[in-house]
Scaffold this motif. Structure first.
Motif, short mmCIF file in Angstrom:
data_model
loop_
_atom_site.label_atom_id
_atom_site.label_comp_id
_atom_site.label_asym_id
_atom_site.label_seq_id
_atom_site.Cartn_x
_atom_site.Cartn_y
_atom_site.Cartn_z
N ALA A 43 -13.46 2.39 2.50
CA ALA A 43 -14.05 3.65 2.24
C ALA A 43 -15.45 3.36 2.13
O ALA A 43 -16.18 4.37 2.28
CB ALA A 43 -13.45 4.25 1.26
N THR A 129 -2.87 3.47 -3.95
CA THR A 129 -2.66 3.70 -2.70
C THR A 129 -1.48 3.03 -2.23
O THR A 129 -0.32 3.42 -1.68
CB THR A 129 -3.94 3.17 -1.63
OG1 THR A 129 -4.97 4.02 -1.96
CG2 THR A 129 -3.56 3.56 -0.25
N GLY A 153 -6.03 -5.67 1.27
CA GLY A 153 -5.78 -5.32 -0.15
C GLY A 153 -4.73 -4.51 -0.49
O GLY A 153 -3.93 -4.58 -1.34
N LYS A 177 -2.90 -15.05 8.08
CA LYS A 177 -2.24 -14.51 6.88
C LYS A 177 -0.90 -15.15 6.66
O LYS A 177 -0.37 -14.03 5.66
CB LYS A 177 -2.75 -13.04 6.99
CG LYS A 177 -4.13 -12.66 6.84
CD LYS A 177 -4.50 -11.34 6.66
CE LYS A 177 -5.90 -11.12 6.48
NZ LYS A 177 -6.93 -11.33 7.50
N LEU A 249 -0.76 9.65 4.37
CA LEU A 249 -0.25 9.42 2.97
C LEU A 249 -0.91 10.49 2.29
O LEU A 249 -2.16 10.91 2.28
CB LEU A 249 -1.05 8.31 2.81
CG LEU A 249 -1.18 7.44 1.43
CD1 LEU A 249 0.14 7.11 1.00
CD2 LEU A 249 -2.12 6.51 1.01
#
Ligand SMILES: NC(=O)c1ccc[n+]([C@@H]2O[C@H](COP(=O)([O-])OP(=O)(O)OC[C@H]3O[C@@H](n4cnc5c(N)ncnc54)[C@H](OP(=O)(O)O)[C@@H]3O)[C@@H](O)[C@H]2O)c1
Length: 303
Positions: A43, A129, A153, A177, A249
């Motif tokens: 953001a 979140t 994250g 990852k 969401l």
């Protein structure tokens, strides 16, 4: 004077700089803190680019989540006092990437001793979140959650919350990852071409829920795997999710407190993988702006 990282115009990172200003004074319902750590989120650059509107007055302080020590409280604040260690969402017009900032008392919680300031700074946006994304549609233990963007994250924390609830978590991320995603207990599936076939091979019946943290074409590629399209929730790209039959969401006010408890008990690790000094905030934001961050990145003001 007090340092704060700002953007001076909407657009690219060339508009960012560290400036000096008087430490902000809390208004009604606000607490002033000395910042000990601030979380970096997508953001931050999306706001700078103007993707989330252009209603921020310039220069606009950057950073939505922070942890620190209360230095002053505004009128009407009863739950916090000078010296308290807290974490929270920054007040409108303020930024966490700063030596001092303001939080809204209504979106601030006490920082438990067991949680470091660095980890605490990831809770108000990213961890909360992850909490909301895994609770909006309740799964039963043993049901399957597919996380698109599992290595970022929000994704790593959502995967761990899934493990706490005994869901089967399928974590889609890039090959670099794999270990990180598997460390959460999730089943790793490599992102990119052929991803839906790889998911089908692993879970022929498909997932019971898709939580999307990427959006766009990667979301389109997996959307057909879920039998009921209303069971697609997107934090990254609500428009595409809705177009595909899913939903945005929904954020809740209780998530921050609930996930703080979960992290306090050691059930979820925010996975802070890189810390930058306030003077290096541009590098911290750039690392998130690649869209391929691993875990969380924080900014720490110097002592
Ligand atoms: N609505 C809200 O309140 C809210 C709050 C927080 C975050 N968000 C949004 O949620 C999204 C995720 O946030 P975040 O903080 O977790 O971001 P992040 O830390 O930058 O992580 C994004 C992850 O997406 C992965 N990714 C990129 N392309 C991919 C692909 N094709 N397939 C699978 N994974 C891919 C990246 O890893 P790879 O290297 O593996 O590709 C990266 O780990 C962002 O869009 C953010 O703006 C919304």
């Amino acid at each position: 004077m007090s340092k704060v990282y700002v953007f001076t115009d909407y657009g690219g990172p060339e508009n960012q700089q560290l400036i000096d200003r008087p430490a902000p004074m809390p208004g009604p319902g606000e607490v002033a803190i000395e910042v000990r750590a601030a979380g970096v989120n997508p953001a931050d650059w999306k706001i700078r680019e103007g993707h989330l509107g252009r209603h921020w007055s310039l220069p606009a302080p950057m950073g939505r989540e922070a942890a620190g020590v209360v230095t002053q409280v505004g009128d009407g604040v009863e739950d916090f006092a000078v010296g308290d260690e807290v974490l929270g969402l920054v007040a409108p017009g303020q930024g966490g990437m700063a030596e001092h900032t303001l939080l809204r008392a209504s979106t601030t919680v006490a920082k438990p001793e067991e949680i470091s300031f660095t980890d605490a700074a990831t809770i108000p946006v990213a961890a909360a979140t992850a909490y909301d994304a895994t609770h909006q549609i309740e799964l039963e233990p043993g049901q399957t959650l597919l996380l698109l963007g599992a290595g970022g994250g929000v994704g790593l924390m959502a995967a761990q919350i899934g493990r706490v609830h005994a869901f089967t978590v399928i974590g889609v991320a890039s090959a670099t990852k794999r270990e990180l995603v598997e460390s959460t207990g999730a089943v790793f599936i490599e992102s990119g071409p052929g991803v839906s076939d790889r998911v089908r091979q692993t879970i022929p019946d498909g997932p019971d829920l898709i939580v999307d943290l990427v959006g766009g074409d990667p979301l389109r590629a997996v959307a057909g795997l879920v039998h009921d399209r209303t069971r697609i929730i997107s934090a990254a790209d609500p428009e595409t999710a809705v177009e595909l039959g899913g939903r945005a969401l929904e954020r809740t006010s209780e998530a921050m407190g609930k996930i703080t408890d979960v992290i306090q008990y050691g059930l979820v690790d925010p996975h802070v993988r890189a810390q930058f000094d306030l003077n290096e905030t541009g590098q911290a934001i750039a690392a998130v702006e690649t869209g391929h961050a691993a875990g969380k990145i924080t900014v720490i003001p110097q002592d």
